[in-house]
Design a protein around this motif. Structure first.
Motif, PDB file in Angstrom:
ATOM      1  N   VAL A   1       0.836  -1.210   0.000  1.00 56.36           N
ATOM      2  CA  VAL A   1       0.000   0.000   0.000  1.00 56.36           C
ATOM      3  C   VAL A   1       0.867   1.256   0.000  1.00 56.36           C
ATOM      4  O   VAL A   1       0.673   2.176  -0.800  1.00 56.36           O
ATOM      5  N   LEU A   2       1.841   1.293   0.912  1.00 55.14           N
ATOM      6  CA  LEU A   2       2.663   2.497   1.074  1.00 55.14           C
ATOM      7  C   LEU A   2       3.825   2.568   0.086  1.00 55.14           C
ATOM      8  O   LEU A   2       4.220   3.666  -0.323  1.00 55.14           O
ATOM      9  N   GLY A   3       4.370   1.400  -0.277  1.00 56.42           N
ATOM     10  CA  GLY A   3       5.534   1.362  -1.172  1.00 56.42           C
ATOM     11  C   GLY A   3       5.336   2.111  -2.478  1.00 56.42           C
ATOM     12  O   GLY A   3       6.123   3.011  -2.815  1.00 56.42           O
ATOM     13  N   PRO A   4       4.282   1.784  -3.247  1.00 61.54           N
ATOM     14  CA  PRO A   4       4.080   2.471  -4.529  1.00 61.54           C
ATOM     15  C   PRO A   4       3.864   3.977  -4.395  1.00 61.54           C
ATOM     16  O   PRO A   4       4.074   4.724  -5.347  1.00 61.54           O
ATOM     17  N   ARG A   5       3.443   4.415  -3.224  1.00 63.55           N
ATOM     18  CA  ARG A   5       3.218   5.862  -3.000  1.00 63.55           C
ATOM     19  C   ARG A   5       4.468   6.555  -2.461  1.00 63.55           C
ATOM     20  O   ARG A   5       4.443   7.755  -2.195  1.00 63.55           O
ATOM     21  N   GLY A   6       5.536   5.789  -2.265  1.00 66.81           N
ATOM     22  CA  GLY A   6       6.764   6.374  -1.725  1.00 66.81           C
ATOM     23  C   GLY A   6       6.653   6.757  -0.267  1.00 66.81           C
ATOM     24  O   GLY A   6       7.371   7.636   0.217  1.00 66.81           O
TER      25      GLY A   6
END
Length: 231
Positions: A130-135
């Protein structure tokens, strides 16, 4: 060919799209053309001589801009007990543990930066997709996994900018607002470029910083002479 709006045409007037501008001159030109009805963000992009598909050519880091970013950053902290209280006292906007993990898993991501204490990473690790792709995934390399939540929150609120090279070898960031003084923007850009230079990976070969461009949110982009960006 698409028709260019009057405002964009006026912003481009007098600019040479192929010229390599001196950094200070480019800042003046962009600020004069930032005529939107809101305070435009000034953005810098660096084309690097790296291929981030190789682990030894990844560029990542964080820089504290000397004059801040000019934007309000909402900070979430994953912490329990005393550390949670410490985060609230430091000015964190959202603080939680299992409850915050559940909210994020449910798609409630009302923050721009996430910090976690080391003991929380077992839980926070579940949020990678969830958080990874949003940096937004906390990472010890950029100071967002730390027991010192006070310093991390204050850095995030005060102008800390994370950067990470993209697939095409480009690293970019918003480094201030058009309302900033010329010198403040130049100082911020040089601080950012210096941080990227210090993050040069072992696998980088040849010219590291190949091209530099500067733009405002609604304005044209200008090519910058890389030599004038060095502090």
């Amino acid at each position: 060919m698409a028709k260019i709006g009057k405002r964009i045409a006026k912003a481009r007037d007098g600019l040479d799209r192929e010229k390599l501008y001196d950094l200070s001159e480019a800042v003046k030109l962009l600020k004069a053309r930032a005529t939107a009805k809101f305070d435009e963000t000034i953005e810098v992009a660096l084309n690097l001589g790296v291929d981030p598909r190789h682990a030894d050519q990844m560029v990542r880091g964080v820089v504290n801009l000397p004059n801040g970013t000019g934007r309000t950053v909402r900070v979430a902290v994953f912490a329990r007990g005393d550390k949670a209280e410490e985060a609230k006292a430091a000015g964190a906007d959202i603080v939680g543990a299992e409850d915050l993990v559940e909210k994020v898993q449910g798609g409630e991501i009302d923050f721009d930066r996430a910090i976690a204490t080391p003991d929380m990473m077992g839980l926070v690790g579940r949020l990678g997709k969830v958080l990874g792709p949003r940096g937004l995934m906390p990472n010890p390399r950029v100071g967002t996994v730390t027991p010192d939540v006070t310093a991390a929150v204050k850095a995030s609120k005060g102008g800390a900018v994370e950067f990470r090279v993209e697939k095409a070898g480009i690293v970019h960031a918003g480094i201030g607002k058009a309302s900033f003084g010329d010198d403040a923007l130049v100082e911020n850009i040089r601080a950012f470029a210096d941080a990227v230079q210090k993050a040069k990976p072992s696998g980088a070969k040849g010219t590291y910083v190949q091209r530099v461009a500067l733009s405002s949110t609604m304005g044209p982009g200008l090519k910058i002479d890389p030599a004038t960006v060095q502090a």
